[in-house]
Design a protein around this motif. Structure first.
Motif, PDB file in Angstrom:
ATOM      1  N   LEU A  92      46.646   9.100 -24.758  1.00  0.00           N
ATOM      2  CA  LEU A  92      47.176   7.894 -24.115  1.00  0.00           C
ATOM      3  C   LEU A  92      48.376   7.360 -24.875  1.00  0.00           C
ATOM      4  N   LEU A  93      48.223   7.263 -26.195  1.00  0.00           N
ATOM      5  CA  LEU A  93      49.325   6.729 -26.992  1.00  0.00           C
ATOM      6  C   LEU A  93      50.537   7.644 -26.904  1.00  0.00           C
ATOM      7  N   GLY A  94      50.283   8.958 -26.901  1.00  0.00           N
ATOM      8  CA  GLY A  94      51.380   9.924 -26.801  1.00  0.00           C
ATOM      9  C   GLY A  94      52.101   9.829 -25.465  1.00  0.00           C
ATOM     10  N   LEU A  95      51.345   9.601 -24.410  1.00  0.00           N
ATOM     11  CA  LEU A  95      51.977   9.448 -23.088  1.00  0.00           C
ATOM     12  C   LEU A  95      52.774   8.153 -23.024  1.00  0.00           C
ATOM     13  N   ARG A  96      52.155   7.065 -23.507  1.00  0.00           N
ATOM     14  CA  ARG A  96      52.863   5.773 -23.468  1.00  0.00           C
ATOM     15  C   ARG A  96      54.152   5.845 -24.276  1.00  0.00           C
ATOM     16  N   GLY A  97      54.026   6.326 -25.521  1.00  0.00           N
ATOM     17  CA  GLY A  97      55.193   6.409 -26.400  1.00  0.00           C
ATOM     18  C   GLY A  97      56.195   7.437 -25.885  1.00  0.00           C
ATOM     19  N   GLY A  98      55.679   8.625 -25.553  1.00  0.00           N
ATOM     20  CA  GLY A  98      56.548   9.734 -25.155  1.00  0.00           C
ATOM     21  C   GLY A  98      57.289   9.469 -23.853  1.00  0.00           C
ATOM     22  N   LEU A  99      56.678   8.684 -22.984  1.00  0.00           N
ATOM     23  CA  LEU A  99      57.333   8.384 -21.708  1.00  0.00           C
ATOM     24  C   LEU A  99      58.077   7.044 -21.764  1.00  0.00           C
ATOM     25  N   GLY A 100      57.938   6.342 -22.880  1.00  0.00           N
ATOM     26  CA  GLY A 100      58.658   5.073 -23.050  1.00  0.00           C
ATOM     27  C   GLY A 100      58.122   3.939 -22.189  1.00  0.00           C
ATOM     28  N   LEU A 101      56.809   3.946 -21.940  1.00  0.00           N
ATOM     29  CA  LEU A 101      56.214   2.956 -21.020  1.00  0.00           C
ATOM     30  C   LEU A 101      55.871   1.670 -21.779  1.00  0.00           C
ATOM     31  N   PHE A 102      56.852   0.808 -21.924  1.00  0.00           N
ATOM     32  CA  PHE A 102      56.666  -0.360 -22.796  1.00  0.00           C
ATOM     33  C   PHE A 102      55.994  -1.546 -22.102  1.00  0.00           C
ATOM     34  N   CYS A 103      55.866  -1.464 -20.798  1.00  0.00           N
ATOM     35  CA  CYS A 103      55.374  -2.635 -20.057  1.00  0.00           C
ATOM     36  C   CYS A 103      54.077  -2.312 -19.325  1.00  0.00           C
ATOM     37  N   ASN A 104      53.013  -2.928 -19.762  1.00  0.00           N
ATOM     38  CA  ASN A 104      51.700  -2.655 -19.186  1.00  0.00           C
ATOM     39  C   ASN A 104      51.229  -3.866 -18.375  1.00  0.00           C
ATOM     40  N   LEU A 105      50.988  -3.612 -17.086  1.00  0.00           N
ATOM     41  CA  LEU A 105      50.523  -4.693 -16.212  1.00  0.00           C
ATOM     42  C   LEU A 105      49.040  -4.528 -15.947  1.00  0.00           C
ATOM     43  N   ARG A 106      48.283  -5.560 -16.272  1.00  0.00           N
ATOM     44  CA  ARG A 106      46.841  -5.519 -16.035  1.00  0.00           C
ATOM     45  C   ARG A 106      46.396  -6.747 -15.247  1.00  0.00           C
ATOM     46  N   PRO A 107      46.373  -6.620 -13.945  1.00  0.00           N
ATOM     47  CA  PRO A 107      45.919  -7.755 -13.137  1.00  0.00           C
ATOM     48  C   PRO A 107      44.411  -7.934 -13.288  1.00  0.00           C
ATOM     49  N   ALA A 108      43.975  -9.170 -13.429  1.00  0.00           N
ATOM     50  CA  ALA A 108      42.540  -9.468 -13.418  1.00  0.00           C
ATOM     51  C   ALA A 108      42.283 -10.344 -12.201  1.00  0.00           C
ATOM     52  N   MET A 109      41.715  -9.729 -11.189  1.00  0.00           N
ATOM     53  CA  MET A 109      41.488 -10.438  -9.927  1.00  0.00           C
ATOM     54  C   MET A 109      40.021 -10.532  -9.627  1.00  0.00           C
ATOM     55  N   LEU A 110      39.647 -11.663  -9.089  1.00  0.00           N
ATOM     56  CA  LEU A 110      38.274 -11.823  -8.640  1.00  0.00           C
ATOM     57  C   LEU A 110      38.281 -11.640  -7.131  1.00  0.00           C
ATOM     58  N   TYR A 111      37.645 -10.572  -6.668  1.00  0.00           N
ATOM     59  CA  TYR A 111      37.560 -10.368  -5.217  1.00  0.00           C
ATOM     60  C   TYR A 111      36.541 -11.328  -4.635  1.00  0.00           C
ATOM     61  N   ARG A 112      36.909 -11.986  -3.534  1.00  0.00           N
ATOM     62  CA  ARG A 112      36.002 -13.003  -3.009  1.00  0.00           C
ATOM     63  C   ARG A 112      34.661 -12.387  -2.635  1.00  0.00           C
ATOM     64  N   GLN A 113      34.674 -11.101  -2.209  1.00  0.00           N
ATOM     65  CA  GLN A 113      33.414 -10.446  -1.823  1.00  0.00           C
ATOM     66  C   GLN A 113      32.526 -10.184  -3.045  1.00  0.00           C
ATOM     67  N   LEU A 114      33.124 -10.238  -4.243  1.00  0.00           N
ATOM     68  CA  LEU A 114      32.367  -9.914  -5.454  1.00  0.00           C
ATOM     69  C   LEU A 114      32.265 -11.118  -6.382  1.00  0.00           C
ATOM     70  N   ALA A 115      32.503 -12.285  -5.820  1.00  0.00           N
ATOM     71  CA  ALA A 115      32.575 -13.489  -6.651  1.00  0.00           C
ATOM     72  C   ALA A 115      31.292 -13.713  -7.459  1.00  0.00           C
ATOM     73  N   ASP A 116      30.163 -13.251  -6.925  1.00  0.00           N
ATOM     74  CA  ASP A 116      28.897 -13.457  -7.631  1.00  0.00           C
ATOM     75  C   ASP A 116      28.831 -12.709  -8.958  1.00  0.00           C
ATOM     76  N   ALA A 117      29.675 -11.691  -9.112  1.00  0.00           N
ATOM     77  CA  ALA A 117      29.645 -10.904 -10.345  1.00  0.00           C
ATOM     78  C   ALA A 117      30.322 -11.632 -11.502  1.00  0.00           C
ATOM     79  N   CYS A 118      31.048 -12.684 -11.182  1.00  0.00           N
ATOM     80  CA  CYS A 118      31.746 -13.421 -12.233  1.00  0.00           C
ATOM     81  C   CYS A 118      30.738 -14.114 -13.138  1.00  0.00           C
ATOM     82  N   PRO A 119      30.809 -13.872 -14.447  1.00  0.00           N
ATOM     83  CA  PRO A 119      29.824 -14.471 -15.344  1.00  0.00           C
ATOM     84  C   PRO A 119      30.087 -15.950 -15.646  1.00  0.00           C
ATOM     85  N   LEU A 120      31.195 -16.489 -15.169  1.00  0.00           N
ATOM     86  CA  LEU A 120      31.496 -17.902 -15.442  1.00  0.00           C
ATOM     87  C   LEU A 120      30.897 -18.794 -14.353  1.00  0.00           C
ATOM     88  N   ARG A 121      30.689 -20.043 -14.682  1.00  0.00           N
ATOM     89  CA  ARG A 121      30.206 -21.007 -13.688  1.00  0.00           C
ATOM     90  C   ARG A 121      31.164 -21.049 -12.505  1.00  0.00           C
TER      91      ARG A 121
END
Ligand code: IPM
Ligand code: MG
Length: 353
Positions: A92-121
């Protein structure tokens, strides 16, 4: 469009989930008239077993020649005892570095159909949760000088202003397309790199008057994410803080099997992968949830190929699939339709029509 993809299934459930993502892509190609071609490449434990190294030169070379990379997952207990420079993670590190992928996007979305899985109140996530973690991916302590003697070890974190600028620009651009709020996370009360980070983000901010910026120390950010996650829109942070905070952000959705990611650079090339791991315990059993990988394909269509209609259609197909009650074991709840990896892929394909 003619699009040639490097496909790296990797280890564990990687091949299971990637197969479904490819199937979905093929269907999108048919419907919208695109020609996707695939070159399957080795990386991770699978590459160690076949070639002795986690990232064969041929893989990196072929990935460079492709239009983008789709990756499943790498690693597993089988390779826990190999020397550190041969670990699957090195791929993974070799691919990231070797391909120059400096920007990592990680969306954290709560799907309304799965809202019950959320451990927060539930009142903490009322109306949904949609945070985009923008993690710097080719700098900092992951790529700094390190060393070890018998009784001492060190790793170094360093950043250049240019490295901070280019990731900040990406994050501001994304904030402009979202809700216009950006939180930059650092440890500027302690770290010199963080002081450079903060000053640089403030400088970049001048070009984006429509984005509201605030800065948080990483310890506080970790706390705020569980105390009041809805205050966040885009979180911009350096490599290791982003590693940690993106895991935390994904956990508060409760559905890690649903979350995609993109690793980008300044041109349109990208590498796309689910954020979950290789789950070797359920590999090859038709149990894994392919949706995170399928949603990674949607990010690919959007970010690398500017195929917005296709990406929207795919995300809507996933939404409809959830509406219809299809659930792999990881997201299954009473009354829903338990299904396997392939059936889930099929449901998404059917919903694309
Ligand atoms: C991630 C993972 C990797 C990282 C490991 C496997 C090298 O945790 O993608 O978040 O630390 O970046
Ligand atoms: Mg991680």
């Amino acid at each position: 469009m003619r699009i040639s993809l490097a496909v790296i299934p990797g280890d564990g459930i990687g091949p299971d989930i990637v197969a479904q993502a490819v199937r979905v892509l093929d269907r999108i190609g048919e419907i919208y008239g695109h020609d996707f071609s695939y070159r399957t490449l080795l990386a991770g434990g699978a590459a160690i077993d076949r070639t002795g190294v986690p990232l064969p030169d041929e893989t990196l070379q072929a990935a460079k020649e492709s239009d983008s990379v789709l990756l499943g997952a790498v690693g597993g207990p089988k390779w826990d005892d190999v020397p550190s420079h041969l670990r699957p993670e090195k791929a993974l590190l070799g691919l990231r570095g070797g391909l120059g992928l400096f920007c990592n996007l990680r969306p954290a979305m709560l799907y309304r159909q799965l809202a019950d899985a959320c451990p927060l109140r539930s009142e903490l996530v009322e109306g949904g949760l949609d945070v985009m973690v923008v993690r710097e991916l080719t700098g900092g302590i992951y790529f700094g000088k390190r060393g070890r003697t018998d009784d001492e070890a060190y790793d170094t974190m360093s950043y250049t202003k240019g490295e901070v600028e280019r990731i900040a620009v990406k994050a501001f651009e994304i904030a402009m397309k979202r809700n216009g709020r950006l939180t930059s996370v650092d440890k500027a009360n302690i770290l010199e790199t963080s002081r450079l980070w903060r000053a640089t983000v403030d400088e970049v901010a001048k070009a984006y008057p429509d984005v509201t910026v605030n800065h948080l120390y990483v310890d506080n950010a970790a706390m705020q994410l569980v105390r009041n996650p809805k205050q966040f829109d885009v979180i911009l942070t350096e490599n290791m803080f982003g590693d940690i905070l993106s895991d935390e952000a994904s956990m508060i959705t409760g559905s890690i099997g649903m979350l995609p990611s993109a690793s980008l650079r300044s041109d349109s090339f990208g590498m796309y992968e689910p954020i979950h791991g290789s789950a070797p315990d359920i590999a090859g059993q038709d149990k894994a949830n392919p949706l995170a990988t399928i949603l990674s394909v949607a990010m690919m269509l959007r970010y690398s190929f500017d195929l917005k209609a296709e990406a929207d259609a795919l995300e809507m197909a996933v939404d409809r699939t959830l509406d219809q009650g299809w659930r792999t074991a990881d997201i299954f709840t009473e009354g829903m339709r338990l299904c396997g990896t392939k059936a889930m892929g099929q449901a998404v394909v059917d919903n694309l029509e």
